[in-house]
Design a protein around this motif. Structure first.
Motif, PDB file in Angstrom:
ATOM      1  N   ASN A 132      80.858  -5.075  46.743  1.00 38.85           N
ATOM      2  CA  ASN A 132      80.077  -6.157  46.132  1.00 38.85           C
ATOM      3  C   ASN A 132      79.445  -5.805  44.783  1.00 38.85           C
ATOM      4  O   ASN A 132      78.553  -6.520  44.314  1.00 38.85           O
ATOM      5  N   ILE A 188      74.378  -5.620  43.004  1.00 37.84           N
ATOM      6  CA  ILE A 188      73.749  -6.144  44.225  1.00 37.84           C
ATOM      7  C   ILE A 188      72.234  -6.178  44.047  1.00 37.84           C
ATOM      8  O   ILE A 188      71.564  -7.186  44.336  1.00 37.84           O
ATOM      9  N   ILE A 235      71.325  -5.135  50.639  1.00 34.92           N
ATOM     10  CA  ILE A 235      72.787  -5.107  50.740  1.00 34.92           C
ATOM     11  C   ILE A 235      73.260  -6.168  51.717  1.00 34.92           C
ATOM     12  O   ILE A 235      74.223  -6.900  51.451  1.00 34.92           O
ATOM     13  N   ASP A 289      72.532  -9.800  50.300  1.00 37.32           N
ATOM     14  CA  ASP A 289      73.447 -10.128  49.220  1.00 37.32           C
ATOM     15  C   ASP A 289      74.826 -10.489  49.762  1.00 37.32           C
ATOM     16  O   ASP A 289      75.453 -11.446  49.302  1.00 37.32           O
ATOM     17  N   HIS A 290      75.305  -9.745  50.738  1.00 37.17           N
ATOM     18  CA  HIS A 290      76.636 -10.015  51.284  1.00 37.17           C
ATOM     19  C   HIS A 290      76.713 -11.399  51.922  1.00 37.17           C
ATOM     20  O   HIS A 290      77.738 -12.072  51.850  1.00 37.17           O
TER      21      HIS A 290
END
Length: 386
Positions: free
Chosen positions: A122, A127, A81, A84-85
């Motif tokens: 997201n 994700i 997470i 990915d952000h």
């Protein structure tokens, strides 16, 4: 004098650029699939485990057990997470203060609220799809269609966990590596949900280490007298704990320890475990600790002391060997602890027992009364006086 063992159960920054993504296969070369030497990982009775220990110095695995078995990731998925952000923001990206606060809390203290925020913002399962493709994760999959909002139900393996850390350490832009790993080195003893998260790797080795832990299905985990239900769903009330459509076990209690150990992040450790349904947190914590202590982890330094079982719920770790001193934390019920030394202090009575000896727990930086340690005498055998 403690005459017999008593047990109590608790109520049940800058990510890779696009070109880095295209070149990842060559940036993270395949590791040898051969263990350094034959050995048998010591898995406690009733525990299902997958283990991978990768020595970055030699480029080989020293331990491998069922490395492609899928487990629900619980909070270990927070690594994906976070990556990915940060992925498309470029090497000069300055993390806004609000994002930094959320990411810090998510990586250090396993904060679920922060994970919920990024999961919703997201694209939820997208994700996992993106990160699996970017990092070449071959057995990682989004949560089952029946539980799309439960990020902790992401399927993950020990082998893919090692690959995530290899990307972070060997291929990610330096700001990404330093930011994410820096947070993992600052893992807090108490998770945001009140669970003691310094089990497994964090308990088996002295620093330096960096960890991202995962837990799901437990009711109480120490650190606070009343902890919220752990697990990794977006809302704890929605933890349905059923068998996933893809065969990933969503029923049994899960406890995972992942991260790096040793100077220069010498070894990557990934241990994913399932425990019989209804297992108390302290029992799973202890079993995982014993498993990790059996592993060959190059660069790892074992802490000095003697391991003992404990009994009782809400046992307080005190700053000094007296009931008047500050409470540093509480122990998960029935957990095994490392005792460095012991000394006489304030006499404590827990009928029918009375004892004035206290054990110093170096990993907690405080003392507990010897009454709550599973040993037949007031003074612990083989433990030096402080």
């Amino acid at each position: 004098m403690l005459l017999s063992l008593r047990t109590r159960t608790a109520a049940r920054a800058f990510p890779a650029l696009a070109t880095a993504a295209l070149c990842l296969a060559s940036a993270v070369p395949a590791a040898s699939a051969e263990p350094a030497r034959p050995r048998s990982v010591e898995v406690p009775a009733g525990v299902v485990a997958a283990v991978a220990v990768f020595d970055r110095q030699t480029g080989t695995f020293t331990e491998q057990l069922d490395t492609t078995r899928q487990f629900r990731a619980a909070s270990v998925v927070k690594l994906l997470i976070a990556l990915d952000h940060l992925w498309d923001r470029g090497p000069a990206y300055d993390i806004p203060s609000a994002d930094r606060a959320r990411l810090d809390a998510m990586l250090r203290s396993s904060d679920d609220t922060a994970a919920n925020h990024y999961w919703a913002q997201n694209g939820q399962g997208a994700i996992v799809d993106r990160m699996a493709a970017r990092l070449g994760l071959t057995h990682t999959a989004r949560p089952p269609a029946s539980h799309p909002g439960h990020w902790g139900y992401t399927a993950l393996t020990a082998a893919d966990t090692v690959r995530i850390y290899r990307y972070l350490l060997d291929s990610a832009p330096a700001p990404v590596r330093d930011y994410v790993m820096g947070n993992l080195r600052q893992s807090t003893r108490c998770g945001a949900d009140g669970f003691d998260q310094h089990f497994g790797t964090a308990g088996a080795f002295d620093r330096p280490w960096a960890v991202k832990q995962g837990w799901s299905g437990f009711d109480s985990g120490g650190c606070t007298a009343t902890a919220s239900a752990a697990g990794a769903p977006v809302t704890t009330a929605g933890d349905l704990r059923t068998e996933g459509a893809d065969g990933v076990d969503l029923v049994r209690e899960a406890l995972h320890t992942t991260g790096t150990v040793g100077t220069g992040d010498r070894s990557i450790v990934a241990v994913l475990t399932l425990h019989p349904d209804g297992t108390p947190y302290g029992k799973a914590y202890t079993d995982l600790g014993r498993l990790v202590r059996s592993l060959d982890v190059p660069g790892g330094v074992r802490p000095t002391g003697t391991w003992f079982g404990t009994w009782g719920s809400g046992v307080r770790v005190r700053a000094l060997p007296t009931t008047e001193s500050a409470t540093l934390t509480t122990l998960p019920a029935g957990v095994e602890v490392l005792v460095g030394c012991q000394k006489r202090g304030r006499q404590v009575s827990v009928p029918p027992y009375t004892n004035d000896w206290w054990a110093y727990l170096p990993q907690y930086g405080g003392y507990i009364t010897n009454i709550h340690i599973s040993s037949p005498d007031n003074q612990l055998p083989g433990v030096r006086t402080c």
